[in-house]
Motif scaffolding. Structure first.
Motif, PDB file in Angstrom:
ATOM      1  N   PRO A 487       0.806  -1.236   0.000  1.00 57.44           N
ATOM      2  CA  PRO A 487       0.000   0.000   0.000  1.00 57.44           C
ATOM      3  C   PRO A 487       0.833   1.278   0.000  1.00 57.44           C
ATOM      4  O   PRO A 487       0.293   2.363  -0.247  1.00 57.44           O
ATOM      5  N   ALA A 488       2.131   1.177   0.260  1.00 59.53           N
ATOM      6  CA  ALA A 488       2.978   2.368   0.242  1.00 59.53           C
ATOM      7  C   ALA A 488       3.280   2.848  -1.169  1.00 59.53           C
ATOM      8  O   ALA A 488       3.822   3.944  -1.361  1.00 59.53           O
ATOM      9  N   LEU A 489       2.936   2.047  -2.189  1.00 62.74           N
ATOM     10  CA  LEU A 489       3.244   2.377  -3.578  1.00 62.74           C
ATOM     11  C   LEU A 489       2.046   3.045  -4.232  1.00 62.74           C
ATOM     12  O   LEU A 489       0.924   2.548  -4.153  1.00 62.74           O
ATOM     13  N   ARG A 490       2.288   4.156  -4.912  1.00 62.80           N
ATOM     14  CA  ARG A 490       1.200   4.959  -5.494  1.00 62.80           C
ATOM     15  C   ARG A 490       0.617   4.267  -6.716  1.00 62.80           C
ATOM     16  O   ARG A 490       1.341   3.761  -7.583  1.00 62.80           O
ATOM     17  N   ARG A 491      -0.724   4.276  -6.788  1.00 62.53           N
ATOM     18  CA  ARG A 491      -1.422   3.762  -7.963  1.00 62.53           C
ATOM     19  C   ARG A 491      -1.189   4.680  -9.154  1.00 62.53           C
ATOM     20  O   ARG A 491      -1.124   5.906  -9.011  1.00 62.53           O
ATOM     21  N   HIS A 492      -1.067   4.079 -10.365  1.00 61.10           N
ATOM     22  CA  HIS A 492      -0.920   4.836 -11.610  1.00 61.10           C
ATOM     23  C   HIS A 492       0.296   5.764 -11.549  1.00 61.10           C
ATOM     24  O   HIS A 492       0.275   6.860 -12.101  1.00 61.10           O
ATOM     25  N   ALA A 493       1.354   5.328 -10.867  1.00 62.76           N
ATOM     26  CA  ALA A 493       2.536   6.173 -10.712  1.00 62.76           C
ATOM     27  C   ALA A 493       3.811   5.336 -10.810  1.00 62.76           C
ATOM     28  O   ALA A 493       4.756   5.534 -10.064  1.00 62.76           O
ATOM     29  N   GLY A 494       3.827   4.377 -11.730  1.00 64.06           N
ATOM     30  CA  GLY A 494       5.013   3.563 -11.960  1.00 64.06           C
ATOM     31  C   GLY A 494       5.179   3.274 -13.433  1.00 64.06           C
ATOM     32  O   GLY A 494       4.226   3.366 -14.215  1.00 64.06           O
ATOM     33  N   ALA A 495       6.399   2.936 -13.830  1.00 60.91           N
ATOM     34  CA  ALA A 495       6.676   2.608 -15.229  1.00 60.91           C
ATOM     35  C   ALA A 495       7.588   1.394 -15.291  1.00 60.91           C
ATOM     36  O   ALA A 495       8.565   1.291 -14.543  1.00 60.91           O
ATOM     37  N   ALA A 496       7.252   0.490 -16.199  1.00 64.71           N
ATOM     38  CA  ALA A 496       8.098  -0.665 -16.487  1.00 64.71           C
ATOM     39  C   ALA A 496       8.563  -0.553 -17.932  1.00 64.71           C
ATOM     40  O   ALA A 496       7.765  -0.281 -18.828  1.00 64.71           O
ATOM     41  N   PHE A 497       9.862  -0.764 -18.150  1.00 67.04           N
ATOM     42  CA  PHE A 497      10.400  -0.689 -19.509  1.00 67.04           C
ATOM     43  C   PHE A 497      11.645  -1.558 -19.585  1.00 67.04           C
ATOM     44  O   PHE A 497      12.163  -2.032 -18.556  1.00 67.04           O
ATOM     45  N   ALA A 498      12.103  -1.791 -20.790  1.00 68.86           N
ATOM     46  CA  ALA A 498      13.259  -2.668 -21.002  1.00 68.86           C
ATOM     47  C   ALA A 498      14.436  -1.875 -21.534  1.00 68.86           C
ATOM     48  O   ALA A 498      14.269  -0.871 -22.230  1.00 68.86           O
ATOM     49  N   ILE A 499      15.634  -2.351 -21.204  1.00 71.78           N
ATOM     50  CA  ILE A 499      16.861  -1.801 -21.772  1.00 71.78           C
ATOM     51  C   ILE A 499      17.676  -2.963 -22.332  1.00 71.78           C
ATOM     52  O   ILE A 499      17.528  -4.112 -21.907  1.00 71.78           O
ATOM     53  N   SER A 500      18.506  -2.666 -23.283  1.00 71.69           N
ATOM     54  CA  SER A 500      19.378  -3.685 -23.853  1.00 71.69           C
ATOM     55  C   SER A 500      20.654  -3.781 -23.030  1.00 71.69           C
ATOM     56  O   SER A 500      21.198  -2.771 -22.566  1.00 71.69           O
ATOM     57  N   ARG A 507      16.663  -6.279 -20.425  1.00 68.53           N
ATOM     58  CA  ARG A 507      16.521  -6.314 -18.986  1.00 68.53           C
ATOM     59  C   ARG A 507      15.370  -5.415 -18.562  1.00 68.53           C
ATOM     60  O   ARG A 507      15.162  -4.340 -19.141  1.00 68.53           O
ATOM     61  N   LEU A 508      14.654  -5.840 -17.529  1.00 73.41           N
ATOM     62  CA  LEU A 508      13.496  -5.094 -17.043  1.00 73.41           C
ATOM     63  C   LEU A 508      13.915  -4.073 -15.991  1.00 73.41           C
ATOM     64  O   LEU A 508      14.597  -4.399 -15.022  1.00 73.41           O
ATOM     65  N   ILE A 509      13.464  -2.842 -16.190  1.00 72.73           N
ATOM     66  CA  ILE A 509      13.654  -1.765 -15.223  1.00 72.73           C
ATOM     67  C   ILE A 509      12.267  -1.354 -14.725  1.00 72.73           C
ATOM     68  O   ILE A 509      11.337  -1.202 -15.512  1.00 72.73           O
ATOM     69  N   VAL A 510      12.143  -1.149 -13.437  1.00 69.39           N
ATOM     70  CA  VAL A 510      10.890  -0.670 -12.844  1.00 69.39           C
ATOM     71  C   VAL A 510      11.190   0.574 -12.028  1.00 69.39           C
ATOM     72  O   VAL A 510      12.101   0.580 -11.190  1.00 69.39           O
ATOM     73  N   VAL A 511      10.458   1.650 -12.302  1.00 66.48           N
ATOM     74  CA  VAL A 511      10.542   2.863 -11.481  1.00 66.48           C
ATOM     75  C   VAL A 511       9.158   3.111 -10.902  1.00 66.48           C
ATOM     76  O   VAL A 511       8.146   2.987 -11.600  1.00 66.48           O
ATOM     77  N   GLN A 512       9.084   3.445  -9.628  1.00 67.08           N
ATOM     78  CA  GLN A 512       7.795   3.494  -8.944  1.00 67.08           C
ATOM     79  C   GLN A 512       7.799   4.563  -7.852  1.00 67.08           C
ATOM     80  O   GLN A 512       8.701   4.627  -7.020  1.00 67.08           O
ATOM     81  N   GLU A 513       6.752   5.410  -7.862  1.00 62.04           N
ATOM     82  CA  GLU A 513       6.607   6.421  -6.825  1.00 62.04           C
ATOM     83  C   GLU A 513       6.079   5.800  -5.531  1.00 62.04           C
ATOM     84  O   GLU A 513       5.344   4.812  -5.544  1.00 62.04           O
ATOM     85  N   TYR A 544      15.968  -6.234 -13.416  1.00 58.28           N
ATOM     86  CA  TYR A 544      17.380  -5.846 -13.346  1.00 58.28           C
ATOM     87  C   TYR A 544      17.573  -4.751 -12.300  1.00 58.28           C
ATOM     88  O   TYR A 544      18.547  -4.754 -11.546  1.00 58.28           O
ATOM     89  N   GLN A 545      16.632  -3.798 -12.258  1.00 55.20           N
ATOM     90  CA  GLN A 545      16.730  -2.726 -11.278  1.00 55.20           C
ATOM     91  C   GLN A 545      15.345  -2.208 -10.930  1.00 55.20           C
ATOM     92  O   GLN A 545      14.465  -2.097 -11.794  1.00 55.20           O
ATOM     93  N   ILE A 546      15.157  -1.889  -9.646  1.00 57.34           N
ATOM     94  CA  ILE A 546      13.923  -1.285  -9.138  1.00 57.34           C
ATOM     95  C   ILE A 546      14.307   0.020  -8.463  1.00 57.34           C
ATOM     96  O   ILE A 546      15.160   0.044  -7.573  1.00 57.34           O
ATOM     97  N   ILE A 547      13.701   1.094  -8.892  1.00 63.90           N
ATOM     98  CA  ILE A 547      14.021   2.417  -8.346  1.00 63.90           C
ATOM     99  C   ILE A 547      12.756   3.010  -7.739  1.00 63.90           C
ATOM    100  O   ILE A 547      11.721   3.108  -8.410  1.00 63.90           O
ATOM    101  N   LEU A 554       7.537  10.847 -11.515  1.00 61.98           N
ATOM    102  CA  LEU A 554       7.357  10.064 -12.741  1.00 61.98           C
ATOM    103  C   LEU A 554       6.779  10.945 -13.848  1.00 61.98           C
ATOM    104  O   LEU A 554       5.767  11.626 -13.644  1.00 61.98           O
ATOM    105  N   PRO A 555       7.381  10.956 -15.032  1.00 61.54           N
ATOM    106  CA  PRO A 555       6.834  11.787 -16.115  1.00 61.54           C
ATOM    107  C   PRO A 555       5.511  11.239 -16.638  1.00 61.54           C
ATOM    108  O   PRO A 555       5.375  10.047 -16.894  1.00 61.54           O
ATOM    109  N   LYS A 556       4.532  12.152 -16.779  1.00 56.74           N
ATOM    110  CA  LYS A 556       3.221  11.807 -17.316  1.00 56.74           C
ATOM    111  C   LYS A 556       2.819  12.842 -18.355  1.00 56.74           C
ATOM    112  O   LYS A 556       3.334  13.964 -18.378  1.00 56.74           O
ATOM    113  N   THR A 557       1.866  12.466 -19.202  1.00 55.55           N
ATOM    114  CA  THR A 557       1.314  13.412 -20.167  1.00 55.55           C
ATOM    115  C   THR A 557       0.308  14.306 -19.457  1.00 55.55           C
ATOM    116  O   THR A 557      -0.045  14.091 -18.298  1.00 55.55           O
TER     117      THR A 557
END
Length: 579
Positions: A487-500, A507-513, A544-547, A554-557
Motif C-alpha cells: 500500500p505504500a506504492l502509489r497507484r498509476h505512478a510507476g513505469a516498467a520498460f526494457a533496456i538492452s 533487462r526489465l527496469i521498474v521505477v515506482q513512486e 534488473y533494477q527497481i528504483i 514520474l513523467p506523465k502526459t
C-alpha cells in the motif's frame, strides 16, 4: 456517414457551428454549461443563446486580427470562457489549438514544442490569466507576431444580427488535437468539421444520450475526452454540461459524485485512475444522502481499463444507488477524433478471463487456473459506419478473431493527418491491408483483438511492449503487480520498460513512486524486495533494477498517461528523482 440528425432531421449541418446555432434558436434559454467552484457551488453559467452570441462577437473580433486557417492557442483554466473561445474560432474559421496552461517550473513541458509546431497567430485566454495569475505566459511564448486576446474582455457586438465572418465547410480543419506524447513527441492531429460531426453522431448513437442526459465533467477541456466526449457531445444532443476544475476532483473526488447526485446527471466518466481515486479517497460519510441512481453512463477509458477497478468501484458505490450496468468502457484516440468503440447503454462491461502466459505469446486462451489467469475488459464494438480490423503489424495481413495484432480503423471519424508532417500522415493514416482493396486505414499503434462477437479488447501499445527471453510482457500488467504488492506504492505512478544489455536479451527496469504519507516511514530495502518477489511470482521475470521515486517524479502526459519512453530516457541519463 449521414450528417447529424439535429432537431428531427431539419438541418444538415456542415460544422458544429451550425449545431450551436440550432441550439440557440430552439433552446435559447436552456443552460448549456455550468461551472462549479473548488467547493462545488455554482460560479458561472451560460445559455445556448448567450454562447452563440458571445462566440459570434468574438469571431468578428478575431477576424480583424487573423485570417481563416490561422491557428489560435486556447490557454484557459477549466471554464466557460474556453468554450466561448472554441466556438468563436469555429465561427471565424480560425483553427483552435486547445492547450494545457504550462506549469511554471516544469522541466518536461510540451507547450513550447506545440507552439513551435503549429505556428499560432493568436493566443486566447482570460484577463485574469495574462494580467494576474500567469503573467509569465507572454515571456514564455515570445513568438513574433503572436497576439494575445482576453476573451472575457470582448464585448457583445452592437449589431448581433450580423452574420459571422466565416461559414465553415465539412472539409475545413476545425482544430488541432495534440497527441498525449506518451510514446513520442506530441503531434497535431488535424480534426475537420466533418470528422467532428461524424464522431459526435457515432457517440450519440453508441451512448443513447438525449437533451435530458445532463453531464458532469472534471476532465480538462484541452483533453479530447473532456472537450469532445463531455462538452461538445452535450451541446450536440442539447443537454447541459456541468464543469468542475480538475484539481477539485483530484483533491476532493466526493464533490464529483455529489454533483452527479445534485444535478441528477446521466453521464459522467474519466480515465481508469479516476475510479480508483474515488474508491481510495472517498469516505462513506462524505456521501451522506447521495443517490447515484441517475447515473446511467459511467464511461471509462484513456488507459487500459482494469477489471479490478470496475469491480472495486461498483462494490464500493452500489450502496449509493450506482448500477453495475452503468459502467461503459470505451476505446479511442485523437487520431480517430475520439471514440473508436463502445458498448451499449445499460448492457454493462464485458469481462473475459484468459491465460496470462498465452497473452505473452500473443494468443487468447481460456485461463487454465487462478495461477495463470488475467481478467481483461472489452471496450465495446465498432461504431456505426466504422470498420475495425486486427492486423499483423509486420506482414499487414488481417488476423482472425481471438488473435492479437495491431488495431486498424476506417471511418469518417479518422482525422486528416498530422499538422505539417506528410510522412507520418501517410504512414499512420493511409495504411493498406495486404491482399485486400486499396482502402486507407488508420494504424492506431495499439495491440488488441476482436472476439467472435466483434468486441474489442485492447492489450497494450506496440512501442511499450517488453520482450524478454522471447516472451511478450505488457508494461501495464507489471506496473499493476508492483502497485498491488504494497500500500505504500502509489497507484498509476510507476513505469516498467526494457533496456538492452548489449546482446540479444533485454533487462526489465521498474521505477515506482511512493505515497507521500509513507515516504519517511518505509524500509526501502524491504519494499524493493517485496516488489521483486511479486514480479518474479506473477511474471517469471527477475527485474534488473527497481528504483523508488519521490511523489510526482514520474513523467506523465497532460492527460495522466505514463510516459514510459521518457522514463526510460531519464533512467539512462540518471536524472530520475529518487526517493
Amino acid at each position: 456517414m449521414p450528417s447529424a440528425n439535429i432537431e428531427a432531421g431539419r438541418i444538415e449541418p456542415s460544422s458544429l457551428a451550425d449545431v450551436l446555432r440550432v441550439r440557440a434558436a430552439s433552446q435559447p434559454n436552456d443552460r448549456a454549461y455550468v461551472l462549479l467552484s473548488d467547493r462545488g457551488s455554482e460560479v458561472a453559467e451560460i445559455s445556448f443563446a448567450e454562447l452563440d452570441r458571445r462566440a459570434a462577437a468574438l469571431a468578428r473580433r478575431l477576424s480583424r486580427n487573423a485570417a481563416a486557417g490561422d491557428r489560435a492557442l486556447l490557454l484557459f483554466p477549466m471554464g466557460i470562457d474556453c468554450l466561448i473561445a472554441f466556438f468563436g474560432c469555429l465561427y471565424a474559421g480560425i483553427i483552435a489549438v486547445p492547450m494545457m496552461l504550462p506549469r511554471r517550473q516544469s522541466k518536461r513541458d510540451s507547450s513550447s514544442a506545440i507552439v513551435a509546431d503549429c505556428g499560432p497567430r493568436l493566443a486566447l485566454t482570460t484577463m485574469d490569466v495574462i494580467a494576474g495569475a500567469r503573467g509569465d505566459l507572454r515571456d514564455r511564448f515570445p513568438q513574433e507576431g503572436l497576439e494575445w486576446i482576453a476573451v472575457d474582455t470582448v464585448l457583445d457586438d452592437p449589431d448581433p444580427d450580423r452574420a459571422s465572418p466565416h461559414q465553415p465547410r465539412r472539409d475545413d480543419i476545425a482544430f488541432l488535437q495534440y497527441t498525449s506524447g506518451s510514446t513520442s513527441a506530441p503531434k497535431g492531429v488535424m480534426v475537420s468539421h466533418g470528422n467532428l460531426l461524424a464522431n459526435l453522431e457515432m457517440i450519440r448513437i453508441a451512448c443513447g444520450n438525449t437533451r435530458v442526459s445532463t453531464y458532469v465533467s472534471w476532465v480538462p477541456l484541452y483533453h479530447d475526452m473532456g472537450l469532445i466526449l463531455n462538452a461538445l457531445q452535450a451541446l450536440y444532443v442539447g443537454a447541459s454540461c456541468v464543469l468542475m476544475p480538475p484539481l477539485t476532483f483530484l483533491q476532493r473526488p466526493h464533490l464529483w459524485l455529489k454533483a452527479i447526485h445534485h444535478y441528477r446527471a446521466e453521464v459522467a466518466g474519466g480515465p481508469n485512475f479516476a475510479y480508483d481515486l474515488c474508491v481510495e479517497r472517498i469516505r462513506p460519510e462524505q456521501l451522506d444522502g447521495v443517490d447515484l441512481s441517475s447515473w446511467k453512463l459511467a464511461f471509462v477509458g484513456a488507459e487500459p481499463v482494469r477489471a479490478a477497478t470496475i469491480e472495486r468501484f461498483t462494490t464500493t458505490f452500489e450502496g449509493f444507488g450506482f448500477s453495475p450496468e452503468a459502467m461503459w468502457p470505451g476505446y479511442g484516440m485523437a487520431e480517430a477524433t475520439l471514440l473508436i468503440s463502445g458498448g451499449r447503454r445499460g448492457a454493462g462491461p464485458v469481462f473475459r478471463r484468459v491465460s496470462r502466459s498465452a497473452l505473452g505469446r500473443h494468443q487468447i486462451e481460456p485461463a487454465p487456473d487462478e495461477g495463470d489467469c488475467q481478467a481483461i475488459v472489452g471496450c465495446g464494438r465498432a461504431l456505426v459506419d466504422e470498420r475495425i480490423a486486427i492486423i499483423d503489424p509486420e506482414t499487414r495481413m488481417r488476423l482472425g478473431p481471438n488473435n492479437i495484432g495491431e488495431i486498424w480503423v476506417a471511418g469518417a471519424n479518422a482525422a486528416q493527418g498530422y499538422w505539417g508532417d506528410p510522412v507520418a500522415t501517410e504512414k499512420v493514416f493511409a495504411a493498406r491491408i495486404a491482399g485486400e482493396s486499396n482502402d486507407k486505414w488508420l494504424r492506431t499503434g495499439d495491440l488488441g483483438f476482436l472476439d467472435d462477437s466483434g468486441e474489442v479488447f485492447v492489450t497494450g501499445r506496440i512501442k511499450d511492449l517488453i520482450i524478454i527471453r522471447g516472451a511478450n510482457h505488457y508494461p501495464q500488467d507489471i506496473e499493476d503487480t508492483v502497485q498491488s504488492s504494497d500500500p505504500a506504492l502509489r497507484r498509476h505512478a510507476g513505469a516498467a520498460f526494457a533496456i538492452s544489455n548489449g546482446d540479444a536479451d533485454e533487462r526489465l527496469i521498474v521505477v515506482q513512486e511512493v505515497e507521500r504519507a509513507q515516504r519517511n516511514q518505509i524500509n526501502t530495502g524491504e519494499l524493493t524486495r517485496r516488489i521483486r518477489e511479486a514480479i518474479v511470482r506473477e511474471h517469471d521475470i527477475v527485474p534488473y533494477q527497481i528504483i523508488l521515486l519521490r511523489p510526482g517524479a514520474l513523467p506523465k502526459t497532460t492527460s495522466g498517461k505514463i510516459q514510459r519512453a521518457l522514463s526510460r530516457q531519464l533512467w539512462l541519463d540518471r536524472t530520475l528523482e529518487r526517493l
